[in-house]
Design a protein around this motif. Structure first.
Motif, PDB file in Angstrom:
ATOM      1  N   ASN A 119      24.883  -6.920  69.084  1.00  0.00           N
ATOM      2  CA  ASN A 119      25.357  -8.299  69.045  1.00  0.00           C
ATOM      3  C   ASN A 119      25.410  -8.740  67.595  1.00  0.00           C
ATOM      4  O   ASN A 119      24.437  -8.587  66.846  1.00  0.00           O
ATOM      5  CB  ASN A 119      24.424  -9.208  69.844  1.00  0.00           C
ATOM      6  N   ARG A 120      26.545  -9.306  67.189  1.00  0.00           N
ATOM      7  CA  ARG A 120      26.784  -9.582  65.785  1.00  0.00           C
ATOM      8  C   ARG A 120      27.012 -11.077  65.539  1.00  0.00           C
ATOM      9  O   ARG A 120      27.739 -11.735  66.283  1.00  0.00           O
ATOM     10  CB  ARG A 120      28.002  -8.796  65.292  1.00  0.00           C
ATOM     11  N   THR A 121      26.405 -11.577  64.470  1.00  0.00           N
ATOM     12  CA  THR A 121      26.648 -12.932  64.002  1.00  0.00           C
ATOM     13  C   THR A 121      27.580 -12.852  62.808  1.00  0.00           C
ATOM     14  O   THR A 121      27.354 -12.055  61.885  1.00  0.00           O
ATOM     15  CB  THR A 121      25.333 -13.618  63.595  1.00  0.00           C
ATOM     16  N   LEU A 122      28.637 -13.664  62.813  1.00  0.00           N
ATOM     17  CA  LEU A 122      29.656 -13.603  61.779  1.00  0.00           C
ATOM     18  C   LEU A 122      29.671 -14.880  60.947  1.00  0.00           C
ATOM     19  O   LEU A 122      29.299 -15.956  61.428  1.00  0.00           O
ATOM     20  CB  LEU A 122      31.043 -13.401  62.414  1.00  0.00           C
ATOM     21  N   ASP A 123      30.132 -14.746  59.684  1.00  0.00           N
ATOM     22  CA  ASP A 123      30.332 -15.933  58.876  1.00  0.00           C
ATOM     23  C   ASP A 123      31.771 -16.426  59.046  1.00  0.00           C
ATOM     24  O   ASP A 123      32.528 -15.918  59.879  1.00  0.00           O
ATOM     25  CB  ASP A 123      29.984 -15.666  57.409  1.00  0.00           C
ATOM     26  N   ALA A 124      32.160 -17.416  58.249  1.00  0.00           N
ATOM     27  CA  ALA A 124      33.485 -18.018  58.408  1.00  0.00           C
ATOM     28  C   ALA A 124      34.610 -17.044  58.107  1.00  0.00           C
ATOM     29  O   ALA A 124      35.752 -17.252  58.555  1.00  0.00           O
ATOM     30  CB  ALA A 124      33.596 -19.241  57.501  1.00  0.00           C
ATOM     31  N   ASP A 125      34.308 -15.964  57.366  1.00  0.00           N
ATOM     32  CA  ASP A 125      35.323 -14.962  57.025  1.00  0.00           C
ATOM     33  C   ASP A 125      35.219 -13.719  57.897  1.00  0.00           C
ATOM     34  O   ASP A 125      35.755 -12.665  57.541  1.00  0.00           O
ATOM     35  CB  ASP A 125      35.182 -14.581  55.552  1.00  0.00           C
ATOM     36  N   ASN A 126      34.496 -13.840  59.016  1.00  0.00           N
ATOM     37  CA  ASN A 126      34.289 -12.713  59.937  1.00  0.00           C
ATOM     38  C   ASN A 126      33.425 -11.609  59.336  1.00  0.00           C
ATOM     39  O   ASN A 126      33.432 -10.473  59.831  1.00  0.00           O
ATOM     40  CB  ASN A 126      35.619 -12.133  60.432  1.00  0.00           C
ATOM     41  N   GLY A 127      32.703 -11.922  58.278  1.00  0.00           N
ATOM     42  CA  GLY A 127      31.738 -10.963  57.759  1.00  0.00           C
ATOM     43  C   GLY A 127      30.494 -10.948  58.631  1.00  0.00           C
ATOM     44  O   GLY A 127      30.036 -11.995  59.097  1.00  0.00           O
ATOM     45  N   VAL A 128      29.919  -9.770  58.825  1.00  0.00           N
ATOM     46  CA  VAL A 128      28.743  -9.626  59.686  1.00  0.00           C
ATOM     47  C   VAL A 128      27.487  -9.971  58.893  1.00  0.00           C
ATOM     48  O   VAL A 128      27.156  -9.310  57.903  1.00  0.00           O
ATOM     49  CB  VAL A 128      28.646  -8.196  60.239  1.00  0.00           C
ATOM     50  N   THR A 129      26.771 -11.008  59.316  1.00  0.00           N
ATOM     51  CA  THR A 129      25.548 -11.420  58.628  1.00  0.00           C
ATOM     52  C   THR A 129      24.286 -11.004  59.381  1.00  0.00           C
ATOM     53  O   THR A 129      23.204 -10.967  58.796  1.00  0.00           O
ATOM     54  CB  THR A 129      25.531 -12.945  58.428  1.00  0.00           C
ATOM     55  N   ARG A 130      24.411 -10.687  60.653  1.00  0.00           N
ATOM     56  CA  ARG A 130      23.238 -10.309  61.456  1.00  0.00           C
ATOM     57  C   ARG A 130      23.691  -9.410  62.596  1.00  0.00           C
ATOM     58  O   ARG A 130      24.726  -9.661  63.235  1.00  0.00           O
ATOM     59  CB  ARG A 130      22.545 -11.551  62.011  1.00  0.00           C
ATOM     60  N   ILE A 131      22.923  -8.336  62.822  1.00  0.00           N
ATOM     61  CA  ILE A 131      23.185  -7.443  63.958  1.00  0.00           C
ATOM     62  C   ILE A 131      21.891  -7.276  64.734  1.00  0.00           C
ATOM     63  O   ILE A 131      20.853  -6.919  64.166  1.00  0.00           O
ATOM     64  CB  ILE A 131      23.692  -6.061  63.510  1.00  0.00           C
ATOM     65  N   GLU A 132      21.967  -7.538  66.025  1.00  0.00           N
ATOM     66  CA  GLU A 132      20.833  -7.302  66.923  1.00  0.00           C
ATOM     67  C   GLU A 132      21.152  -6.071  67.756  1.00  0.00           C
ATOM     68  O   GLU A 132      22.135  -6.044  68.491  1.00  0.00           O
ATOM     69  CB  GLU A 132      20.590  -8.520  67.809  1.00  0.00           C
ATOM     70  N   PHE A 133      20.297  -5.058  67.623  1.00  0.00           N
ATOM     71  CA  PHE A 133      20.543  -3.778  68.281  1.00  0.00           C
ATOM     72  C   PHE A 133      19.701  -3.658  69.551  1.00  0.00           C
ATOM     73  O   PHE A 133      18.474  -3.830  69.511  1.00  0.00           O
ATOM     74  CB  PHE A 133      20.161  -2.611  67.362  1.00  0.00           C
ATOM     75  N   ASP A 134      20.363  -3.363  70.637  1.00  0.00           N
ATOM     76  CA  ASP A 134      19.706  -2.911  71.863  1.00  0.00           C
ATOM     77  C   ASP A 134      19.989  -1.419  71.924  1.00  0.00           C
ATOM     78  O   ASP A 134      21.056  -0.983  72.352  1.00  0.00           O
ATOM     79  CB  ASP A 134      20.284  -3.650  73.069  1.00  0.00           C
ATOM     80  N   LEU A 135      19.038  -0.627  71.449  1.00  0.00           N
ATOM     81  CA  LEU A 135      19.297   0.790  71.185  1.00  0.00           C
ATOM     82  C   LEU A 135      19.425   1.638  72.436  1.00  0.00           C
ATOM     83  O   LEU A 135      19.944   2.757  72.379  1.00  0.00           O
ATOM     84  CB  LEU A 135      18.199   1.352  70.276  1.00  0.00           C
ATOM     85  N   ASP A 136      18.939   1.141  73.573  1.00  0.00           N
ATOM     86  CA  ASP A 136      19.043   1.923  74.807  1.00  0.00           C
ATOM     87  C   ASP A 136      19.777   1.184  75.924  1.00  0.00           C
ATOM     88  O   ASP A 136      19.779   1.634  77.077  1.00  0.00           O
ATOM     89  CB  ASP A 136      17.657   2.361  75.283  1.00  0.00           C
TER      90      ASP A 136
END
Length: 296
Positions: A119-136
């Motif tokens: 799950n990714r959080t994006l800034d106003a330019d669609n840059g990824v600022t945070r990624i939450e990993f559910d690894l399994d």
């Protein structure tokens, strides 16, 4: 490197809409094609298929089939890693109203079951600022990466929370070139504020100069990985800088890993001891300064 010698030649073929349908790469500029990419477009010039010939021998080595949305955003990629016609992995991408990818579901063996979720959080330019990993893929967040971006949306810093407990466990600061290409990574393995490893990007000719003013920012670091592959990198360090990094510890040692393309230049005060040291099963030559040693 602006030395007047052509080191790589890329030959591109375009369709009527300026989409690149074929790329031929001559990596050594020796007249031999080393890699070929063939791209298939739909009527809206969206990429629906990419065929990779990684050694330029005319055989397709990998295939990616892509499903697009109405805005030409990729929503699904089917990977055939060996070009045998069988799908080996499937990535499903969920996009927001601005066509940014906010969720990635990965089916690593293409059996229809989601194995990992991002799950990714994006800034106003669609840059990824945070990624939450559910690894399994069980619905529980296992790891969190927080990313700092520069004005050009390049990732300059990553803070890793490896167990998603809210505490930063590792930090990587990334030095980029003007095109946001990675030049080197400065890695703090335990998030204690001190750099442990410096790694240069592969296949890039560059100089890593370690003067005293740079050394003060990397006190205690223990390892340098020079450029892999075709990169011809040069490390320059003198006795004063080594002493700053060692921070008064005569037993402090810096390990420098490289290959035949790389060079290490020592300034005054660092000399060969005549000893060899084995690190992780490999033999290194030892050099010593006033405080601390370097093995290459």
């Amino acid at each position: 490197d602006s030395d007047g010698t052509i080191e790589r030649i890329d030959t591109l073929s375009f369709n009527a809409q300026d989409g690149v349908v074929r790329s031929e790469f001559d990596v050594g500029a020796d007249g031999a094609i080393d890699r070929i990419d063939n791209v298939t477009f739909d009527a809206d010039n969206g990429v629906t298929r990419v065929e990779f010939d990684f050694d330029g021998d005319g055989t397709v080595d990998q295939i990616q089939n892509r499903t697009l949305d109405a805005d030409n955003g990729t929503t699904r990629i089917e990977f055939d890693f060996d070009g045998d016609g069988t799908v080996d992995r499937i990535d499903t991408q969920i996009r927001d109203a601005d066509n940014g990818v906010t969720r990635l579901e990965i089916d690593f063996d293409a059996d229809g079951t989601v194995d990992q979720i991002q799950n990714r959080t994006l800034d106003a330019d669609n840059g990824v600022t945070r990624i939450e990993f559910d690894l399994d893929g069980d619905g529980t967040i296992d790891r969190i990466d927080n990313q700092t971006l520069d004005a050009d949306n390049g990732v300059t810093r990553i803070e890793f929370d490896d167990d998603a407990d809210g505490a930063v466990d590792r930090v990587i600061d990334r030095v980029l070139d003007v095109d946001n290409g990675l030049l080197r990574s400065e890695i703090d393995d335990d998030a204690d504020g001190f750099i442990d490893t410096v790694t240069l990007a592969p296949n890039i000719d560059q100089i890593l100069d370690v003067p005293p003013e740079f050394a003060t920012g990397v006190v205690g670091f223990e390892e340098v990985n020079l450029a892999d592959g075709t990169g011809a990198s040069v490390l320059e360090i003198d006795d004063e800088a080594l002493g700053i990094i060692a921070d008064g510890d005569p037993a402090h040692r810096i390990t420098i890993n490289g290959d035949i393309n790389d060079t290490v230049n020592f300034g005054p005060g660092i000399t060969a001891t005549g000893n060899t040291v084995t690190v992780n099963g490999q033999e290194f030559v030892e050099f010593a300064g006033t405080t601390g040693t370097i093995v290459v």
